[in-house]
Write a protein that holds these residues in place. Sequence first.
Motif, PDB file in Angstrom:
ATOM      1  N   SER A 173      24.746  -7.622 -59.688  1.00 16.54           N
ATOM      2  CA  SER A 173      25.941  -8.000 -58.926  1.00 16.54           C
ATOM      3  C   SER A 173      27.066  -8.415 -59.864  1.00 16.54           C
ATOM      4  O   SER A 173      28.237  -8.067 -59.642  1.00 16.54           O
ATOM      5  N   LEU A 174      26.724  -9.150 -60.913  1.00 19.94           N
ATOM      6  CA  LEU A 174      27.736  -9.587 -61.878  1.00 19.94           C
ATOM      7  C   LEU A 174      28.344  -8.401 -62.618  1.00 19.94           C
ATOM      8  O   LEU A 174      29.568  -8.313 -62.760  1.00 19.94           O
ATOM      9  N   THR A 175      27.513  -7.486 -63.090  1.00 22.43           N
ATOM     10  CA  THR A 175      28.066  -6.348 -63.834  1.00 22.43           C
ATOM     11  C   THR A 175      28.889  -5.440 -62.919  1.00 22.43           C
ATOM     12  O   THR A 175      29.909  -4.884 -63.342  1.00 22.43           O
ATOM     13  N   ALA A 176      28.455  -5.300 -61.659  1.00 15.69           N
ATOM     14  CA  ALA A 176      29.238  -4.494 -60.724  1.00 15.69           C
ATOM     15  C   ALA A 176      30.598  -5.137 -60.472  1.00 15.69           C
ATOM     16  O   ALA A 176      31.637  -4.453 -60.453  1.00 15.69           O
ATOM     17  N   TYR A 177      30.604  -6.446 -60.270  1.00 19.08           N
ATOM     18  CA  TYR A 177      31.852  -7.187 -60.070  1.00 19.08           C
ATOM     19  C   TYR A 177      32.753  -7.067 -61.304  1.00 19.08           C
ATOM     20  O   TYR A 177      33.963  -6.809 -61.187  1.00 19.08           O
ATOM     21  N   TYR A 178      32.156  -7.215 -62.465  1.00 22.91           N
ATOM     22  CA  TYR A 178      32.900  -7.190 -63.731  1.00 22.91           C
ATOM     23  C   TYR A 178      33.572  -5.830 -63.921  1.00 22.91           C
ATOM     24  O   TYR A 178      34.759  -5.743 -64.252  1.00 22.91           O
ATOM     25  N   ASP A 179      32.822  -4.752 -63.672  1.00 22.97           N
ATOM     26  CA  ASP A 179      33.388  -3.414 -63.837  1.00 22.97           C
ATOM     27  C   ASP A 179      34.441  -3.127 -62.778  1.00 22.97           C
ATOM     28  O   ASP A 179      35.458  -2.480 -63.058  1.00 22.97           O
ATOM     29  N   ALA A 180      34.213  -3.590 -61.550  1.00 22.81           N
ATOM     30  CA  ALA A 180      35.206  -3.400 -60.493  1.00 22.81           C
ATOM     31  C   ALA A 180      36.500  -4.133 -60.827  1.00 22.81           C
ATOM     32  O   ALA A 180      37.605  -3.621 -60.609  1.00 22.81           O
ATOM     33  N   LEU A 181      36.362  -5.330 -61.375  1.00 28.35           N
ATOM     34  CA  LEU A 181      37.521  -6.117 -61.774  1.00 28.35           C
ATOM     35  C   LEU A 181      38.325  -5.382 -62.851  1.00 28.35           C
ATOM     36  O   LEU A 181      39.554  -5.281 -62.774  1.00 28.35           O
ATOM     37  N   GLN A 194      46.940   5.768 -57.215  1.00 29.08           N
ATOM     38  CA  GLN A 194      46.043   6.547 -56.372  1.00 29.08           C
ATOM     39  C   GLN A 194      44.616   6.055 -56.551  1.00 29.08           C
ATOM     40  O   GLN A 194      44.264   5.537 -57.612  1.00 29.08           O
ATOM     41  N   LEU A 195      43.808   6.219 -55.509  1.00 27.06           N
ATOM     42  CA  LEU A 195      42.419   5.799 -55.595  1.00 27.06           C
ATOM     43  C   LEU A 195      41.594   6.896 -56.247  1.00 27.06           C
ATOM     44  O   LEU A 195      41.783   8.076 -55.971  1.00 27.06           O
ATOM     45  N   SER A 196      40.674   6.476 -57.099  1.00 23.91           N
ATOM     46  CA  SER A 196      39.754   7.441 -57.688  1.00 23.91           C
ATOM     47  C   SER A 196      38.664   7.768 -56.670  1.00 23.91           C
ATOM     48  O   SER A 196      38.475   7.066 -55.672  1.00 23.91           O
ATOM     49  N   GLU A 197      37.920   8.835 -56.934  1.00 19.14           N
ATOM     50  CA  GLU A 197      36.854   9.233 -56.025  1.00 19.14           C
ATOM     51  C   GLU A 197      35.813   8.130 -55.890  1.00 19.14           C
ATOM     52  O   GLU A 197      35.237   7.915 -54.830  1.00 19.14           O
ATOM     53  N   HIS A 198      35.567   7.443 -56.990  1.00 17.71           N
ATOM     54  CA  HIS A 198      34.610   6.338 -56.989  1.00 17.71           C
ATOM     55  C   HIS A 198      35.400   5.047 -57.106  1.00 17.71           C
ATOM     56  O   HIS A 198      36.070   4.799 -58.106  1.00 17.71           O
ATOM     57  N   PHE A 199      35.321   4.236 -56.070  1.00 12.38           N
ATOM     58  CA  PHE A 199      36.201   3.076 -55.961  1.00 12.38           C
ATOM     59  C   PHE A 199      35.372   1.814 -55.768  1.00 12.38           C
ATOM     60  O   PHE A 199      34.400   1.798 -55.024  1.00 12.38           O
ATOM     61  N   ALA A 200      35.745   0.769 -56.463  1.00  9.45           N
ATOM     62  CA  ALA A 200      35.059  -0.516 -56.314  1.00  9.45           C
ATOM     63  C   ALA A 200      36.101  -1.616 -56.226  1.00  9.45           C
ATOM     64  O   ALA A 200      37.117  -1.590 -56.923  1.00  9.45           O
ATOM     65  N   LEU A 201      35.842  -2.584 -55.367  1.00  8.04           N
ATOM     66  CA  LEU A 201      36.747  -3.716 -55.196  1.00  8.04           C
ATOM     67  C   LEU A 201      36.014  -4.988 -55.602  1.00  8.04           C
ATOM     68  O   LEU A 201      34.943  -5.284 -55.069  1.00  8.04           O
ATOM     69  N   PRO A 202      36.544  -5.755 -56.554  1.00  5.78           N
ATOM     70  CA  PRO A 202      35.855  -6.985 -56.969  1.00  5.78           C
ATOM     71  C   PRO A 202      36.048  -8.099 -55.954  1.00  5.78           C
ATOM     72  O   PRO A 202      37.167  -8.410 -55.548  1.00  5.78           O
ATOM     73  N   LEU A 203      34.960  -8.700 -55.527  1.00  3.69           N
ATOM     74  CA  LEU A 203      35.010  -9.813 -54.591  1.00  3.69           C
ATOM     75  C   LEU A 203      34.053 -10.889 -55.059  1.00  3.69           C
ATOM     76  O   LEU A 203      32.931 -10.595 -55.478  1.00  3.69           O
ATOM     77  N   ARG A 204      34.513 -12.125 -54.984  1.00  3.46           N
ATOM     78  CA  ARG A 204      33.696 -13.250 -55.437  1.00  3.46           C
ATOM     79  C   ARG A 204      33.479 -14.201 -54.263  1.00  3.46           C
ATOM     80  O   ARG A 204      34.419 -14.564 -53.549  1.00  3.46           O
ATOM     81  N   LEU A 205      32.227 -14.604 -54.061  1.00  2.00           N
ATOM     82  CA  LEU A 205      31.897 -15.489 -52.948  1.00  2.00           C
ATOM     83  C   LEU A 205      32.496 -16.878 -53.171  1.00  2.00           C
ATOM     84  O   LEU A 205      32.223 -17.526 -54.174  1.00  2.00           O
ATOM     85  N   ALA A 206      33.329 -17.306 -52.210  1.00  2.00           N
ATOM     86  CA  ALA A 206      33.870 -18.663 -52.266  1.00  2.00           C
ATOM     87  C   ALA A 206      32.900 -19.624 -51.599  1.00  2.00           C
ATOM     88  O   ALA A 206      32.505 -20.630 -52.183  1.00  2.00           O
ATOM     89  N   ASN A 207      32.504 -19.290 -50.386  1.00  2.00           N
ATOM     90  CA  ASN A 207      31.508 -20.106 -49.697  1.00  2.00           C
ATOM     91  C   ASN A 207      31.059 -19.412 -48.418  1.00  2.00           C
ATOM     92  O   ASN A 207      31.737 -18.528 -47.892  1.00  2.00           O
ATOM     93  N   ALA A 208      29.894 -19.805 -47.951  1.00  2.00           N
ATOM     94  CA  ALA A 208      29.407 -19.336 -46.654  1.00  2.00           C
ATOM     95  C   ALA A 208      30.101 -20.149 -45.571  1.00  2.00           C
ATOM     96  O   ALA A 208      30.290 -21.361 -45.704  1.00  2.00           O
ATOM     97  N   LEU A 209      30.503 -19.483 -44.502  1.00  2.00           N
ATOM     98  CA  LEU A 209      31.138 -20.150 -43.381  1.00  2.00           C
ATOM     99  C   LEU A 209      30.080 -20.559 -42.354  1.00  2.00           C
ATOM    100  O   LEU A 209      28.950 -20.083 -42.401  1.00  2.00           O
TER     101      LEU A 209
END
Length: 505
Positions: A173-181, A194-209
């Motif tokens: 999860s960390l490496t995926a986030y890091y590369d997406a970032l 433009q978006l590439s064919e392979h797209f990743a968006l970095p998201l970091r958990l702030a807290n559970a609601l």
Amino acid sequence: MRALISVYNKEGILEFAKALDDLGYEIVSTGGTAELLSQHGLKVIKVEELTGFPEILGGRVKTLHPTIHAGILYRDWVEGDTLQIQELNIKPIDVVVVNLYPFENKLNQDLTEQELVEFIDIGGPTLLRASAKNFYRVLVVCDPKDYSWVAQKLKSGNLSFQDRKYLAYKAFSLTAYYDALISRALSSLFEIDQLSEHFALPLRLANALRYGENPHQKGWLLLNPLENLGITRSKVLQGKEMSFNNYLDADTCAKLVSEFQKPACVIVKHGNPCGVALGEDLLSAFEKAISTDPESAFGGVVAFNDRVDKALAGKLADMFLEIVVAPEYSQEALEVLSKKKNLRLIQFMGYSYAFDIKKVSGGYLFQEEDTIDYQKLEVVSQRHPTHEEMEDMLFAWKVCKYIKSNAVVIAKDGRTLGIGSGNVSRVDSLRCAISRAVRYGFDLKGSVLASEAFFPFRDSIDLAHSVGISAVIQPGGSIRDKEVIQAVNEHSMCMVFTHTRHFRH
């Protein structure tokens, strides 16, 4: 047993390394980490001693060596692997402790492109991925928050196979986030829109609601590291924990109130504005906004675009509200509102733009955020609007942009008189708006009407005229525009086209 430790963030690493040393692990380390551990009396094998190859290219290449990665990826249940590492005199590595160069933190510093790319970690993600892949044998730890419990379980012999899986999951999860970032940051830096064919968006958990939109749904708050502003970055100064729906309403409220330069108040309920007004000051704006629909405002979210003072706080404290949003509060205002223990006070400092994302079955819809008011203003009626009518139309147009389609707004003198939202028929939305305005005693003579999309028939114009509405603003674009304009001219009304639609779903 052997542990490899290579960390940029040294928080807690000394205690964890000592725990591993006490358990009999031989410690292999790199650069500054090796120096820190050695200074505190731990016996450390430097990576270059193990590989017989020095760190090169200014530290760019440290651990990228077969001796390291074979030691990590070795499968002790595969006979061929065992024979190979014995032939090559490679000792297995059982624990890998790694965190990464702080690329995210460096984004907010004034670095050149070349300086920034030096903080893209190569060896660290490679070590984490290799270790996580071989979780059957290798324990990977990438988060300093895990050092304590991992050390305790290792000492007690209670580290389970499920723990290994969890830690491997965190590493991937960390490496995926890091590369997406990195991917998203470089797309901005390189001005690639433009978006590439392979797209990743970095998201970091702030807290559970507490829950999602409804109590039976789980919910989480995630942060986009590339957006430094927004409702998720605001300060909650007091009150109950923010809920899923609170964030949605507060975001709409804060964005709409930010559209205005004059003192403004916006009241939102279930994602839709129910009262919006401008005033000489925030107190007068609030009183005008609340009078639009006091019934819907009960339990709503209220936002202001300037400092909340003691007098305004007193008015707010007299009614039941879920949230108040403002850029600033006076100390006296905070003292007054602190008596409402459950009332959430949010300090909102602005917002930035990114993607607008909606879930559909099987995937997601991405779009740019709706940031344009209008392409151009074109008077299409015989009569031109007065200055007052144009001011009210532009005010109503801004409000309309934040209302669920089909959306109409009736306004006059810098305030909404009636809002129609979410109906499947545009004329029904107008009927609802008129009904609300009449219910609360507003005279609609000389008021204006805004619609976020075109009028498909003249029926809305005829109805608007019948209650005294004198001016209309809309995108235009219907095949019956001529018929609609004809109705406007027959009633001596005026109409402005914006040539911009603002659907909101």
